[in-house]
Design a protein around this motif. Structure first.
Motif, short mmCIF file in Angstrom:
data_model
loop_
_atom_site.label_atom_id
_atom_site.label_comp_id
_atom_site.label_asym_id
_atom_site.label_seq_id
_atom_site.Cartn_x
_atom_site.Cartn_y
_atom_site.Cartn_z
N PHE A 29 0.81 -0.95 -0.05
CA PHE A 29 0.38 0.19 0.07
C PHE A 29 0.78 1.46 -0.06
O PHE A 29 1.23 1.19 0.81
N SER A 32 -0.77 7.87 -1.26
CA SER A 32 -1.37 8.81 -2.50
C SER A 32 -0.67 9.94 -3.50
O SER A 32 -0.32 10.88 -2.25
N TYR A 87 -0.77 -1.14 -4.42
CA TYR A 87 -2.33 0.05 -4.70
C TYR A 87 -1.42 1.04 -4.30
O TYR A 87 -1.47 1.39 -2.86
N GLU A 88 -1.87 2.20 -4.56
CA GLU A 88 -1.75 3.52 -4.10
C GLU A 88 -3.36 3.90 -3.04
O GLU A 88 -3.97 3.65 -4.12
N LEU A 89 -3.16 4.61 -1.96
CA LEU A 89 -4.48 4.85 -1.16
C LEU A 89 -5.08 6.26 -1.41
O LEU A 89 -3.91 7.15 -2.30
N THR A 95 -8.33 2.45 -2.75
CA THR A 95 -7.57 2.91 -3.26
C THR A 95 -7.55 1.91 -4.88
O THR A 95 -8.33 1.56 -5.15
N GLN A 97 -5.10 0.29 -7.80
CA GLN A 97 -4.38 -1.05 -7.62
C GLN A 97 -3.34 -0.15 -9.14
O GLN A 97 -3.41 0.11 -10.57
#
Length: 149
Positions: A29, A32, A87-89, A95, A97
């Motif tokens: 994770f 952002s 995954y980008e928060l 999220t 992917q």
């Protein structure tokens, strides 16, 4: 004699199938907006040791890209976009992917893929006194700077 030979053959086949050296699933994770190098350092005394409900290892990547893991590095077979997922928060509960970069997929639609984020795998092993796993998070338009032929 026939029955015991059959039991041995069946037992060996089950053992061989269960020892396929496939790596356990991992979920990374990423904060952002993050773009840059990520390094996961293994066997760290105060490192992360998290698992999700499916038993996958979870890595929460800090904003500086340096993640400490209490777990040991493992060697084995990894399947693209399955064994390691990224995954980008976007928000607390959302999220996106990010997929591993493959040039042949990227070149199918460079107009749309230029602005997508990708994972560019770099290395895994022992360096600088630590076992680590390194990758870059970057946009498709920068892919040529991450290619290693």
């Amino acid at each position: 004699m026939k029955i015991s030979l059959w039991v041995i053959v069946v037992g060996l086949s089950f053992m061989l199938m269960s020892c396929d050296h496939t790596l356990h699933c991992e979920k990374h994770f990423i904060p952002s907006g993050y773009v840059g190098k990520v390094t996961v350092y293994f066997n760290q005394k105060n490192g992360q040791k998290q698992y999700d409900k499916d038993g996958c290892i979870v890595y929460s990547i800090p904003k500086d890209g340096k993640c400490l893991s209490a777990l040991p590095i493992k060697q084995g077979t990894a399947y693209p976009n399955q064994t390691f997922t990224f995954y980008e928060l976007v928000s607390k509960d959302s999220t996106n992917q990010i997929f591993e970069f493959y040039e042949n997929n990227y070149l199918k639609d460079t107009i749309h893929n230029r602005e997508k984020k990708y994972i560019f795998l770099l290395s895994s092993g022992y360096s600088e006194g630590n076992y680590n796993f390194e990758y870059y998070v970057d946009y498709g338009k920068a892919y040529k700077s991450h290619l290693h032929y």
